[in-house]
Enzyme design. Sequence first.
Site, PDB file in Angstrom:
ATOM      1  N   THR A  42       0.866  -1.181   0.000  1.00  0.00           N
ATOM      2  CA  THR A  42       0.000   0.000   0.000  1.00  0.00           C
ATOM      3  C   THR A  42       0.897   1.224   0.000  1.00  0.00           C
ATOM      4  O   THR A  42       1.450   1.608   1.030  1.00  0.00           O
ATOM      5  CB  THR A  42      -0.914  -0.003   1.228  1.00  0.00           C
ATOM      6  N   LYS A 100      -6.960   1.577  -3.700  1.00  0.00           N
ATOM      7  CA  LYS A 100      -6.630   0.971  -2.406  1.00  0.00           C
ATOM      8  C   LYS A 100      -6.673   2.010  -1.282  1.00  0.00           C
ATOM      9  O   LYS A 100      -7.264   1.793  -0.212  1.00  0.00           O
ATOM     10  CB  LYS A 100      -5.233   0.345  -2.486  1.00  0.00           C
ATOM     11  N   LYS A 119      -0.430   6.376   8.485  1.00  0.00           N
ATOM     12  CA  LYS A 119       0.377   6.395   7.256  1.00  0.00           C
ATOM     13  C   LYS A 119      -0.545   6.386   6.038  1.00  0.00           C
ATOM     14  O   LYS A 119      -0.384   7.182   5.096  1.00  0.00           O
ATOM     15  CB  LYS A 119       1.292   5.156   7.209  1.00  0.00           C
TER      16      LYS A 119
END
Lengths: 292, 292, 292, 292
Positions: B95, B171, B240
């Site tokens: 990711t 995503k 994050k």
Amino acid sequence: MDLKQIAFLGLGNLGTPIAENLLQAGYHLTVWNRTASRAKPLVDLGAKQTENLVDAITPGALVISVLADDAALEEVVSAGFLEKLGSGIHISMSTISPDTSRKLAGLHTAAGSSYVAAPIFARPEAVVAKVGNICISGDAKAREAVKPVLQNFVKGIYDFGEDPGAANVVKLLGNFMIGASIEMMAEAFTVAEKSGIGRQQIYEMLTQTLFAAPIFQNYGRIVANHAYEPVAFRLPLGLKDVNLTLQTATKVNVPMPIADLVRNRFISALAKGRDNLDWGALALGASDDAGM
Amino acid sequence: MDLKQIAFLGLGNLGTPIAENLLQAGYHLTVWNRTASRAKPLVDLGAKQTENLVDAITPGALVISVLADDAALEEVVSAGFLEKLGSGIHISMSTISPDTSRKLAGLHTAAGSSYVAAPIFARPEAVVAKVGNICISGDAKAREAVKPVLQNFVKGIYDFGEDPGAANVVKLLGNFMIGASIEMMAEAFTVAEKSGIGRQQIYEMLTQTLFAAPIFQNYGRIVANHAYEPVAFRLPLGLKDVNLTLQTATKVNVPMPIADLVRNRFISALAKGRDNLDWGALALGASDDAGM
Amino acid sequence: MDLKQIAFLGLGNLGTPIAENLLQAGYHLTVWNRTASRAKPLVDLGAKQTENLVDAITPGALVISVLADDAALEEVVSAGFLEKLGSGIHISMSTISPDTSRKLAGLHTAAGSSYVAAPIFARPEAVVAKVGNICISGDAKAREAVKPVLQNFVKGIYDFGEDPGAANVVKLLGNFMIGASIEMMAEAFTVAEKSGIGRQQIYEMLTQTLFAAPIFQNYGRIVANHAYEPVAFRLPLGLKDVNLTLQTATKVNVPMPIADLVRNRFISALAKGRDNLDWGALALGASDDAGM
Amino acid sequence: MDLKQIAFLGLGNLGTPIAENLLQAGYHLTVWNRTASRAKPLVDLGAKQTENLVDAITPGALVISVLADDAALEEVVSAGFLEKLGSGIHISMSTISPDTSRKLAGLHTAAGSSYVAAPIFARPEAVVAKVGNICISGDAKAREAVKPVLQNFVKGIYDFGEDPGAANVVKLLGNFMIGASIEMMAEAFTVAEKSGIGRQQIYEMLTQTLFAAPIFQNYGRIVANHAYEPVAFRLPLGLKDVNLTLQTATKVNVPMPIADLVRNRFISALAKGRDNLDWGALALGASDDAGM
């Protein structure tokens, strides 16, 4: 107590198919609506109609109300309603403030009647298909008594106990979560779109997988295609509901920052003349912000 | 091109079960992980292991990387990786930022290799059960070539076309929507709780009906019970990801106010020492605000 | 140490009047600017000019830099600057990240030089009038040494101690508060306007009384009249600064919800093509939301 | 019309010093307060006192009301007040909803009286010092007639014209801007503090320079030192005012996201038991979020 006799008050988009289901299930309905002409299809199905709402009520029997807002319900209840209802039960299905439910429940008790809050989660077509869900709360005996009635037009009955306001709290929070889901999709789809990904394409991926729930599938299609007509639930009603939600939250000292954001989307939509669109049009706010 | 030979880089919570599935499907894996000891179970299943990641790569074959973040991936790719890979294909499952994918895809093309962004939506147990979903984007031929490989460990493959960053955009937006769902449940359940309704009770009603989707059912249970351990996805990773989402949105000039709010919940959670909890613990923010 | 010799790097809207003040005060300036032609007025006033920035520096003397952003400053410092400066002092006036200041201070110390962060609060006309204010932090001796230099072009010097990043933190927070003030006036003036009260009228009342501070008087006039040209500080620089503010806050785990809101106003303004307006134009967001 | 005869209704923190100023200026005051004992100091200065508020009113003369909220004012006006006042003028100084002012003005007109909305910006000590500021709106003749009266206890009179609600709109927006200023300082000072800079130090710098206005100097000192006692304006009153502000903004379809944020700070403060602190304690929210 004759629970086959129902005074049915309020024949809007939801009230009408609920009444139809009950007629088909063999209940005797006397219907009343502010705009009397809306009763015609039900009368054709065998309902009686009265001009005066109190006349619709059979003492000791059942009342079902499906009205626009707190004020409409309070007006109806104060019109000689309780004196007539006697030991009967009032199933109050409108989306209203929990405190209005609590206040009305007290008035019912004082008059010897029972009040059950019973807001429904369903679009009109879901009522026809008997797949909606209903939350109930209020007097224990009355709750038990009305369940067989409700089963004629919903799929699930969720019982939230004695507090007459509890079912309304849940209804408002559910509506809040729908509004929040619309906003989150609006933000995500707008980023996708401006990144070169089709709104439809990300909608399909997410609602076939992680977000494979009716709310995301139905409202996601509306948001992906900016299809805010035809209108199932008018945008100003969305503002009314989120205002009630925030009042409810404020009363118990809980900030709801996402609700504030959704509320602002509704206000801005009204400022831009979008009051005749479906409440899904709150999603246009994210597009506006992004200069689309 | 021998797509049965796979260099598998990164054996974390997701990488390990993916590699297991591939081994069971008959692929030849050479595995590498920064902490070498994590490779043991896979070696027991027949994988080879190398200390130097470049040694794991077979020229013209396949690399699958499942790494922690942009920096880890960039470091791996700059370690002689591309020179070794030659005409092979790199399936990049981490990711990461869409721009990192775009930059890396350019480097691969220049080196004669192909880059396919392939982030996965799955918790570890979903990988074991092969029910996760994967988004892919990048070079057209390479995308077609890798689909049969991916089918060994996911349920759905969603193809977002040529832009190598597109799959990463989706995503990140999907993860944003999970975070937003957690926050909206946190707000709603807290109002319910302070109104005298059980968190569990409203959770059950909503996730059996309108919100009957895996995200709401799984995270809703966590939020309803404040069950932030055991940890499936650590809270700082949530921060994050939302930071990457906001960067991605800012690049195309889209404000994301719900993402800001979710980000603030993560920051506040870190300030309060909750970095060892699951990212679902962002839900504690609403409880804190409400004095619970 | 000859603090009369100054290498002056960066001749933008602020740099130029600062350099003029120093020339008038008798300092010997060698100026450098990426676009060399901007040096002409200063050369006319007696400054020397160099094409290569390192040539501008006198070993053991002073450097003053007033550059656009972190990247520009880092590039300048890495161009042989420190080797030349030797035991001299660098007064770093750019609005940059505190961490960049800390990193650069370390590099200076390693090279035997001193670094003083010295961001200034002033519009160009305030520099001419010597009424701006400056925050300083860094090495104690160097701070004392440069104060007499700074007194030639500012009114107040505020000393924030040893941490080279401290002055930058204060500068960013001050800019944040200006942005927040613009937004709050935008919200208030828009409500007044739509309630039938002139924007100018509420502006005058509030800024003559409770909010009788320069920021509210100057930016309030801009917001009241939507007078976003001429441009004193371009809107994209406002976004740059609030991004640095949020990074600074995130580093110490402090959510800043008003900063998020201001940031979104900037992003939306860019999406709507307002990048050539003064940063006061973030105020248009409130008007847009209100359908004006 | 005898404007020397004043019925003075409401002897709270602001009402008492206003009445004192008027007595000293030679006006004849008859005072009334729900808690009658608060009138003692004024009686000592020469005021008459009545138990029944209507008895305080001289037909054709002046009434000044300084009450807690809309409900208190409406109750007072409906108590036979208008019948007694006749052709007199009511100076309504409470911080109330603009719509309440509009409604009351209509009732006054119907009764042959005049209504002037006249909310004041002043802390008690500012009233004593006659340095507060007052906004007025309503009937033109009445506004002119009352200005000489008001000049006895304020510094500035700001006239917002015929709409009786206009002065209340400005008062609410001014209070909103104070709340927003507290929040922005809370965010900034918390970042400074966690970055190693003293809250007091950044407070001093900013309020001696860019933010050298009374609001920032007075509330900044409170916020910098977390000095929320003694209480000048109780926190729940801050929530009341921001609620009125949001209602006012919603009526004209203007979102106010900073007002939402300030409102949430108040709600959270109440949830945490801070209702006995000064409204400046909304600043604790930023510290809480930062884990301080």
